[in-house]
Design a protein around this motif. Structure first.
Motif, PDB file in Angstrom:
ATOM      1  N   GLY A 228       0.920  -1.285  -0.370  1.00 21.71           N
ATOM      2  CA  GLY A 228       0.336  -0.151  -0.107  1.00 21.71           C
ATOM      3  C   GLY A 228       0.353   1.155  -0.376  1.00 21.71           C
ATOM      4  N   SER A 229       0.073   2.344   0.531  1.00 17.15           N
ATOM      5  CA  SER A 229       0.632   3.759   0.564  1.00 17.15           C
ATOM      6  C   SER A 229       1.879   3.376   1.231  1.00 17.15           C
ATOM      7  N   ILE A 230       2.933   3.053   2.396  1.00 16.28           N
ATOM      8  CA  ILE A 230       3.856   2.952   3.222  1.00 16.28           C
ATOM      9  C   ILE A 230       5.001   2.023   1.905  1.00 16.28           C
ATOM     10  N   GLY A 231       4.209   0.983   1.444  1.00 16.22           N
ATOM     11  CA  GLY A 231       4.684  -0.381   1.596  1.00 16.22           C
ATOM     12  C   GLY A 231       5.894   0.368   0.414  1.00 16.22           C
TER      13      GLY A 231
ATOM     14  N   TYR B  88       5.544  -8.416  -1.107  1.00 17.75           N
ATOM     15  CA  TYR B  88       4.498  -9.204  -1.228  1.00 17.75           C
ATOM     16  C   TYR B  88       3.241  -8.596  -0.640  1.00 17.75           C
ATOM     17  N   ASP B  89       2.337  -8.882  -1.135  1.00 14.48           N
ATOM     18  CA  ASP B  89       0.791  -8.261  -0.831  1.00 14.48           C
ATOM     19  C   ASP B  89       0.090  -9.942  -1.439  1.00 14.48           C
ATOM     20  N   PRO B  90      -1.671  -9.964  -0.316  1.00 17.70           N
ATOM     21  CA  PRO B  90      -1.983 -11.383  -0.478  1.00 17.70           C
ATOM     22  C   PRO B  90      -3.141 -10.577  -1.720  1.00 17.70           C
TER      23      PRO B  90
ATOM     24  N   PRO C 220      -2.835  -3.480   7.900  1.00 20.70           N
ATOM     25  CA  PRO C 220      -3.058  -2.603   7.952  1.00 20.70           C
ATOM     26  C   PRO C 220      -2.746  -2.683   9.873  1.00 20.70           C
ATOM     27  N   GLU C 221      -3.245  -1.372   9.847  1.00 10.80           N
ATOM     28  CA  GLU C 221      -3.183  -1.084  11.203  1.00 10.80           C
ATOM     29  C   GLU C 221      -3.763  -2.231  12.226  1.00 10.80           C
ATOM     30  N   ARG C 222      -3.445  -3.025  11.692  1.00 10.48           N
ATOM     31  CA  ARG C 222      -3.783  -4.115  13.528  1.00 10.48           C
ATOM     32  C   ARG C 222      -3.501  -4.808  13.973  1.00 10.48           C
TER      33      ARG C 222
ATOM     34  N   ILE D 287      -3.347  -8.623  12.238  1.00 11.70           N
ATOM     35  CA  ILE D 287      -2.814  -9.160  11.119  1.00 11.70           C
ATOM     36  C   ILE D 287      -1.914  -9.257  11.530  1.00 11.70           C
ATOM     37  N   LYS D 288      -0.910  -8.327  12.124  1.00 12.98           N
ATOM     38  CA  LYS D 288       0.375  -8.320  12.339  1.00 12.98           C
ATOM     39  C   LYS D 288       1.471  -9.045  13.422  1.00 12.98           C
ATOM     40  N   GLN D 289       0.106  -9.769  14.476  1.00 10.24           N
ATOM     41  CA  GLN D 289       0.555 -10.633  14.739  1.00 10.24           C
ATOM     42  C   GLN D 289       0.526 -12.205  13.826  1.00 10.24           C
TER      43      GLN D 289
ATOM     44  N   SER E 124       4.434   0.437  11.857  1.00  7.35           N
ATOM     45  CA  SER E 124       2.634   0.805  12.604  1.00  7.35           C
ATOM     46  C   SER E 124       2.778   2.218  12.782  1.00  7.35           C
ATOM     47  N   SER E 125       1.943   2.794  12.873  1.00 12.06           N
ATOM     48  CA  SER E 125       1.772   4.060  13.487  1.00 12.06           C
ATOM     49  C   SER E 125       2.140   3.945  15.066  1.00 12.06           C
ATOM     50  N   ALA E 126       1.226   3.160  16.053  1.00  8.81           N
ATOM     51  CA  ALA E 126       1.468   3.494  16.961  1.00  8.81           C
ATOM     52  C   ALA E 126       1.423   1.909  18.114  1.00  8.81           C
TER      53      ALA E 126
ATOM     54  N   GLY F 142       7.923   8.726   8.807  1.00  5.52           N
ATOM     55  CA  GLY F 142       7.176   9.652   8.164  1.00  5.52           C
ATOM     56  C   GLY F 142       6.427   9.560   6.994  1.00  5.52           C
ATOM     57  N   ASN F 143       5.192  10.025   6.423  1.00  3.93           N
ATOM     58  CA  ASN F 143       4.451   9.339   4.529  1.00  3.93           C
ATOM     59  C   ASN F 143       5.172  10.722   4.003  1.00  3.93           C
ATOM     60  N   PRO F 144       5.367  10.473   3.011  1.00  2.00           N
ATOM     61  CA  PRO F 144       6.530   9.323   2.459  1.00  2.00           C
ATOM     62  C   PRO F 144       7.419   9.527   3.150  1.00  2.00           C
TER      63      PRO F 144
HETATM   64  N1  LIG Z   1      -0.373   6.206   5.092  1.00  4.49           N
HETATM   65  C1  LIG Z   1       0.847   6.656   6.252  1.00  4.49           C
HETATM   66  O1  LIG Z   1       1.119   7.671   6.610  1.00  4.49           O
HETATM   67  C2  LIG Z   1       1.270   5.785   7.366  1.00  4.49           C
HETATM   68  C3  LIG Z   1       0.806   4.570   7.361  1.00  4.49           C
HETATM   69  N2  LIG Z   1       1.842   3.687   8.388  1.00  4.49           N
HETATM   70  C4  LIG Z   1       1.686   2.199   8.932  1.00  4.49           C
HETATM   71  O2  LIG Z   1       2.146   1.517   7.958  1.00  4.49           O
HETATM   72  C5  LIG Z   1       1.573   1.043   7.984  1.00  4.49           C
HETATM   73  C6  LIG Z   1       0.534   0.106   6.490  1.00  4.49           C
HETATM   74  O3  LIG Z   1      -0.684   1.590   6.194  1.00  4.49           O
HETATM   75  P1  LIG Z   1      -0.450   1.895   4.724  1.00  4.49           P
HETATM   76  O4  LIG Z   1       0.676   1.698   3.933  1.00  4.49           O
HETATM   77  O5  LIG Z   1      -1.410   3.299   4.904  1.00  4.49           O
HETATM   78  O6  LIG Z   1      -1.965   1.462   4.764  1.00  4.49           O
HETATM   79  P2  LIG Z   1      -2.762   1.230   3.040  1.00  4.49           P
HETATM   80  O7  LIG Z   1      -4.241   0.558   3.549  1.00  4.49           O
HETATM   81  O8  LIG Z   1      -2.385   2.205   1.595  1.00  4.49           O
HETATM   82  O9  LIG Z   1      -1.753  -1.008   2.781  1.00  4.49           O
HETATM   83  C7  LIG Z   1      -2.188  -1.798   3.829  1.00  4.49           C
HETATM   84  C8  LIG Z   1      -1.900  -2.781   2.144  1.00  4.49           C
HETATM   85  O10 LIG Z   1      -1.666  -3.783   3.149  1.00  4.49           O
HETATM   86  C9  LIG Z   1      -2.525  -5.149   2.090  1.00  4.49           C
HETATM   87  N3  LIG Z   1      -2.451  -6.382   3.447  1.00  4.49           N
HETATM   88  C10 LIG Z   1      -3.811  -6.017   4.118  1.00  4.49           C
HETATM   89  N4  LIG Z   1      -3.715  -7.738   5.020  1.00  4.49           N
HETATM   90  C11 LIG Z   1      -2.712  -7.987   4.522  1.00  4.49           C
HETATM   91  C12 LIG Z   1      -1.600  -9.423   5.196  1.00  4.49           C
HETATM   92  N5  LIG Z   1      -3.034  -9.878   5.730  1.00  4.49           N
HETATM   93  N6  LIG Z   1      -0.052  -8.756   4.803  1.00  4.49           N
HETATM   94  C13 LIG Z   1       0.577  -8.851   3.721  1.00  4.49           C
HETATM   95  N7  LIG Z   1      -0.469  -7.551   3.451  1.00  4.49           N
HETATM   96  C14 LIG Z   1      -1.945  -7.500   3.666  1.00  4.49           C
HETATM   97  C15 LIG Z   1      -3.179  -4.339   1.070  1.00  4.49           C
HETATM   98  O11 LIG Z   1      -3.245  -5.003   0.591  1.00  4.49           O
HETATM   99  C16 LIG Z   1      -2.820  -2.969   1.182  1.00  4.49           C
HETATM  100  O12 LIG Z   1      -2.484  -3.128  -0.021  1.00  4.49           O
HETATM  101  C17 LIG Z   1      -0.283   0.751   9.257  1.00  4.49           C
HETATM  102  O13 LIG Z   1       0.668   0.200   9.912  1.00  4.49           O
HETATM  103  C18 LIG Z   1       0.157   1.955   9.020  1.00  4.49           C
HETATM  104  O14 LIG Z   1      -0.573   3.083  10.231  1.00  4.49           O
HETATM  105  C19 LIG Z   1       3.038   4.357   9.446  1.00  4.49           C
HETATM  106  C20 LIG Z   1       3.588   5.636   8.281  1.00  4.49           C
HETATM  107  C21 LIG Z   1       2.415   6.425   8.283  1.00  4.49           C
END
Ligand SMILES: NC(=O)C1=CN([C@@H]2O[C@H](COP(=O)(O)OP(=O)(O)OC[C@H]3O[C@@H](n4cnc5c(N)ncnc54)[C@H](O)[C@@H]3O)[C@@H](O)[C@H]2O)C=CC1
Ligand SMILES: O=C(O)[C@@H](O)C(=O)[C@H](O)[C@@H](O)CO
Length: 311
Positions: A11-14, A31-33, A90-92, A95-97, A117-119, A141-143
């Motif tokens: 996603g955004s951060i990956g 990797y992404d599912p 995702p910030e859950r 999922i992270k566990q 993780s953000s928090a 910080g993003n990005p």
């Molecule tokens: N967006 C932001 O500004 C920032 C986000 N973060 C943290 O980074 C993490 C990701 O956030 P985003 O990239 O914004 O989220 P996002 O929603 O853009 O991307 C999440 C990705 O995870 C994938 N995903 C879902 N379930 C999964 C699994 N079981 N295994 C692997 N991938 C899976 C989704 O398909 C999606 O591509 C979160 O923990 C968030 O709190 C940290 C700093 C900044």
């Protein structure tokens, strides 16, 4: 050949981290599912890399970064012989566990397992793992390919050598790691951001200012200075006599504002002395005028740069 890096979550951060590490020359396994997220990742990376190149911020062609990227829907493929995994799911906690449990099984024993993780501290999802000593948070910080600071947050069970290794890998990739000394929810970056957001929401709720005007105050006011100097240095340089003088003059007012919001964390004389001591170690008071003049010259350059039309 630099060590391979695995990124979990496209996603955004990956994808942003994929830019950081392909730009630094690492092979990256992303990797992404979700098949659609996998499909769009290379094009997104190429588009952002092209923007970086157009801004003069990339020394290679965007294609070179994409060439280092392998996108996969198989976590075991992503996890093979990597030095570092950055979990960007995702910030859950659940999922992270689940991911950390799998990654602990699939990765080489000396690979660092870092959550973006953000928090959520690592102790919320890595405590029961055999390989927990190599688990931690690396919060950007993003990005992250433009905002260099990254918070390395060890859990109580993290091996300090693993945190050192993580800092070295992020620093070598052009980021600015800081070590967070204790596991707290939201670490430093988001606790500071949260403090501002909580007050901003209250100001909107109470009809004190609009969303747009509050953003203007930060963008055209606080944020201009904070892009050059942090909050402690800002008030140190605002006040003749430095931050100790600032605390004396403004402390009571800030305490009243905090009390309005139910916060009672006084700037005690010991706390002010600690902060002042660290500031004086960075800037002796006899250099205060010199630093104030530097601040204004730096602001002048920022104002001039902002006036230049974008390329
Ligand atoms: N967006 C932001 O500004 C920032 C986000 N973060 C943290 O980074 C993490 C990701 O956030 P985003 O990239 O914004 O989220 P996002 O929603 O853009 O991307 C999440 C990705 O995870 C994938 N995903 C879902 N379930 C999964 C699994 N079981 N295994 C692997 N991938 C899976 C989704 O398909 C999606 O591509 C979160 O923990 C968030 O709190 C940290 C700093 C900044
Ligand atoms: O603000 C940031 O870039 C980060 O500190 C974050 O963790 C995210 O933006 C978060 O606030 C929302 O995902």
């Amino acid at each position: 050949m630099l060590e391979p890096i695995a990124i979990v979550g496209a996603g955004s951060i990956g994808v942003a981290f994929a830019i950081v590490f392909t730009r630094a020359g690492h092979p990256v396994r992303l990797y992404d599912p979700d098949a659609q997220m996998r499909a769009q990742a290379p094009d997104t990376l190429h588009a952002r890399a092209s923007d970086l190149a157009a801004a003069g911020l990339l020394e290679e062609k965007p294609d070179a970064l994409v060439a280092r990227l392998l996108v996969t829907g198989d976590l075991s493929v992503a996890a093979q012989d990597v030095a570092l995994v950055i979990e960007c799911a995702p910030e859950r906690v659940d999922i992270k566990q689940a991911l950390f449990t799998e990654l602990d099984r699939l990765t080489p024993p000396d690979a660092i397992l870092a959550s973006a993780s953000s928090a959520l501290p690592a102790s919320r999802y890595a405590t029961d793992l055999p390989g927990r000593a190599r688990c931690l948070v690396a919060h950007p910080g993003n990005p992250p390919y433009l905002i260099p600071v990254i918070e390395i947050v060890p859990a109580p069970f993290t091996d300090p050598a693993a945190a050192d290794r993580a800092q070295a890998l992020f620093a070598a990739a052009g980021m600015l790691p800081i070590r967070v000394g204790k596991e707290v929810e939201g670490f430093v970056f988001n606790r500071l951001q949260g403090a501002i957001l909580r007050e901003a929401y209250c100001l909107v709720r109470d009809g004190v200012a609009s969303v747009a005007d509050i953003d203007t105050v930060v963008r055209e006011g606080l944020g201009m200075r904070w892009s050059l100097i942090g909050p402690f240095e800002t008030v140190d340089l605002n006040t003749r006599g430095g931050i100790a003088s600032h605390a004396q003059k403004m402390g009571p007012a800030y305490e009243r504002m905090g009390a309005e919001r139910g916060q009672h964390d006084p700037w005690t004389s010991d706390l002010v002395a600690k902060v002042d001591g660290e500031r004086r170690a960075q800037l002796p008071l006899d250099q205060w005028e010199v630093r104030v003049a530097w601040r204004d010259r730096a602001l002048m350059q920022l104002v001039a740069a902002r006036r230049k039309p974008p390329a």
